[in-house]
Design an enzyme around this catalytic site. Structure first.
Site: not given
Length: 481
Positions: A329, A427
């Site tokens: 991310c 994630h």
């Protein structure tokens, strides 16, 4: 409602353990935290985001998480300000002082969410935030006594004996509370006892005598809870997250100031063959087999911190040695050529040069992407699943070499030409055993860890057993009647 004498006294796990215990008894249970402050967030099944602690508590109740379980989530972006998420949606940003003025306006929303959960359940277990005794913040409070009184919810105060001074903490809490607030308290718990519990029997009696509160449990330290995700980044530095391992494969992770969704790392930390090294500010990254740059709530600011600590030099040296680098991310964005925040969504408007290890650039935009995804490793029959939670659009020639395929015509992430540097917005990638085994195989090591989700379930059941043995759960039920 379980409130605490301070932060990190174990409120979240007490609620999770009691939630699983009551659920196993056949009760319909809902967890609730009026206000949480955390950059560790989860996607709610009904949309939006909540604190991951409440997602874990929902799992303890064997239900999907709802944004009503954590109606106000504060995601720190600086020392004095945070992004404010209300019922799962980004509401805006505010300094700490501005938020204090805003809180009374949020009480109605908090009570609305609580009312929705109360209609669904036999019992709602509420978790307070920080310390119940921060009387300087009592005006307009929605997290502790302000909520308890508005919702007429009985309170139990938890203290942590492991840090010392628990008698003073509990008696002191009673002393400073307003009498009307103190009247909401029905009992207390002493958490994280080590050694012979009988040695603190006199301490429990003294607390009862000094406060007039009923003793509802002396809870020993629960080793099984170490397999559950940490809520606070400070817990990582205290070693309270996944079990410590001493494997031969070293994976280094820089502790960014605004590290986010760090439970991504828990499955790797649980591998017998892996030593996961969380590197605190001021220390160099060690020579490692792989470096993971984790998620971040303020990417440009954390990239500046990464350079300030000299970690960029360590990462580039690691790259020259031909060793693996993975960006998750915000860490993925840092690996690119540049990050642009033209409207100042995460801090002062501006741009920053990235580490230049992937041929991508990112522009931060107001729309936050919140979605669950599944697919496979690009050009490999290795299933993956997880979730995206980010602001930003990434472009560049590097995207022609995607890391993942998340559906027809849905490439995701980026890999360097030699396959050494990888980045993704997904994630939860390491929670999937297949991808974790694949990654470790590229490091010439076998995965010996079992299914991580099974391990979490076993830990929740062990925690529930622990609560049944050491907490007066029947008395808690009587208090809630």
């Amino acid at each position: 409602m379980i409130q605490g004498t301070g932060s990190s006294v174990g409120k979240s796990l007490l609620v999770a353990g009691v939630s699983r215990a009551l659920t196993r008894r056949g009760l319909v249970v809902r967890p609730f935290k009026p206000q949480n402050m955390s950059n560790n967030a989860a996607i709610a099944a009904d949309g939006g985001e909540i604190g991951r602690a409440q997602a874990l508590q929902a799992r303890a109740c064997r239900i999907s998480p709802s944004h009503h379980m954590n109606p106000v989530l504060l995601k720190p972006q600086s020392e004095i300000g945070a992004q404010i998420v209300v019922q799962g949606k980004v509401h805006g940003q505010a300094t700490a002082r501005a938020y204090q003025a805003m809180k009374p306006q949020l009480l109605g929303t908090v009570l609305e969410s609580f009312g929705i959960l109360r209609k669904q359940a036999d019992i709602v277990l509420v978790e307070g935030a920080g310390s119940a005794s921060e009387i300087n913040l009592r005006a307009g409070d929605i997290a502790n006594m302000g909520f308890a009184r508005a919702a007429n919810v009985p309170v139990v105060i938890a203290g942590d004996i492991d840090r010392g001074g628990v008698i003073a903490a509990l008696v002191g809490t009673k002393t400073v509370l307003d009498p009307d607030d103190a009247a909401m308290v029905r009992g207390f718990l002493v958490n994280r006892m080590r050694g012979d519990p009988s040695l603190f029997a006199e301490g429990m009696r003294l607390i009862e005598q000094q406060t007039g509160w009923e003793a509802l449990g002396l809870v020993p330290h629960c080793e099984a809870a170490r397999a559950l995700p940490a809520e606070d980044a400070a817990d990582l530095l205290r070693g309270l997250s996944a079990p410590t391992r001493s494997g031969n494969t070293v994976i280094a992770v820089p502790m960014l100031p605004h590290i986010a969704n760090f439970d991504d790392l828990d499955p790797l930390a649980a591998e017998d063959s892996v030593t996961l090294v969380m590197v605190p500010p001021g220390q160099p990254l060690p020579v490692a087999d792989a470096i993971i740059i984790p998620g971040s709530k303020t990417v440009i600011a954390d990239l500046a911190a990464l350079r300030h600590h000299g970690w960029d030099i360590d990462i580039l040296a690691h790259r020259r040695r031909g060793r693996s680098i993975i960006g998750l991310c915000g860490g993925y964005q840092m690996l690119g050529r540049a990050i642009h925040d033209p409207q100042g969504f995460e801090g002062p408007a501006g741009s920053a040069a990235g580490l230049g290890l992937l041929e991508i650039e990112t522009v931060l935009e107001p729309h936050k992407i919140l979605t669950s995804r599944s697919g496979h490793l690009f050009n490999h029959d290795v299933p993956v699943s997880g979730y995206e939670m980010h602001m930003g659009i990434t472009t560049g020639s590097g995207l022609r070499r995607p890391l993942l395929s998340l559906g027809p015509d849905a490439p995701e992430g980026c890999v360097s030409a030699d396959g050494v540097v990888m980045g993704t917005y997904l994630h939860g990638l390491f929670h999937g055993g297949a991808f974790r085994r694949h990654l470790l195989a590229t490091l010439d090591v076998s995965s010996h860890g079992g299914d991580h989700e099974d391990a979490v379930e076993h830990a929740l059941d062990a925690l529930a057993d622990h609560m049944e043995a050491h907490v007066a759960i029947d008395r808690l039920l009587a208090l809630s009647a």
